[in-house]
Motif scaffolding. Sequence first.
Motif, PDB file in Angstrom:
ATOM      1  N   ALA A  69      19.478  21.935  45.169  1.00 34.55           N
ATOM      2  CA  ALA A  69      19.789  22.027  45.613  1.00 34.55           C
ATOM      3  C   ALA A  69      19.951  22.600  46.720  1.00 34.55           C
ATOM      4  O   ALA A  69      21.465  22.510  48.398  1.00 34.55           O
ATOM      5  CB  ALA A  69      21.829  22.501  44.655  1.00 34.55           C
TER       6      ALA A  69
ATOM      7  N   SER B  72      21.282  21.427  50.717  1.00 34.60           N
ATOM      8  CA  SER B  72      22.561  22.453  51.875  1.00 34.60           C
ATOM      9  C   SER B  72      21.650  23.016  52.278  1.00 34.60           C
ATOM     10  O   SER B  72      22.260  22.750  53.601  1.00 34.60           O
ATOM     11  CB  SER B  72      22.684  23.701  50.709  1.00 34.60           C
ATOM     12  OG  SER B  72      23.493  22.947  49.582  1.00 34.60           O
TER      13      SER B  72
ATOM     14  N   ALA C 222      27.927  26.587  49.977  1.00 33.18           N
ATOM     15  CA  ALA C 222      26.631  25.337  49.212  1.00 33.18           C
ATOM     16  C   ALA C 222      25.291  26.135  48.230  1.00 33.18           C
ATOM     17  O   ALA C 222      24.351  26.342  47.298  1.00 33.18           O
ATOM     18  CB  ALA C 222      27.243  24.582  49.475  1.00 33.18           C
TER      19      ALA C 222
ATOM     20  N   LEU D 162      27.803  21.906  46.449  1.00 34.70           N
ATOM     21  CA  LEU D 162      27.475  20.465  47.348  1.00 34.70           C
ATOM     22  C   LEU D 162      27.979  19.019  48.124  1.00 34.70           C
ATOM     23  O   LEU D 162      27.716  19.056  49.111  1.00 34.70           O
ATOM     24  CB  LEU D 162      26.068  20.369  47.195  1.00 34.70           C
ATOM     25  CG  LEU D 162      25.295  19.224  47.652  1.00 34.70           C
ATOM     26  CD1 LEU D 162      24.425  19.650  49.203  1.00 34.70           C
ATOM     27  CD2 LEU D 162      23.778  18.872  46.797  1.00 34.70           C
TER      28      LEU D 162
END
Length: 127
Positions: A36, A40, A80, A93
Amino acid sequence: MRLRTRDVFASILLVLVAIPYVGYLVNGEMPFVKDARGMSAVGLVLATVAFLVVWRGDRQNKVWWFTALVTTSLALGVVALALAETAAAEAMLGVFMASILVVWAVEMIDRAINGDGLRSATPPRHG
């Protein structure tokens, strides 16, 4: 509606954010995007470049809510990125990716209607 080169380039950058995001959702990773945090970062960089390509530098003519929308999207991207190692990473996200799409859609719709992008209710002063 006549798309300018900068509009097409910004749209291509948006697609370059969407493709790895969809791949990330399906596979859990993509080349160069392993988690993630990476997704991001890719979203922040490419969306910022897309915005700077489309932005005409006329901040005084932009309406306040569009500036707030762009600022919110940027803040969501930073959050995020910061929360990438937490349980909220996937949700943040997703919200960030949706906000990128909203900013792009609002700008393109306005260009279709007004031709030059978002304008304030009062005309700019000359002189």
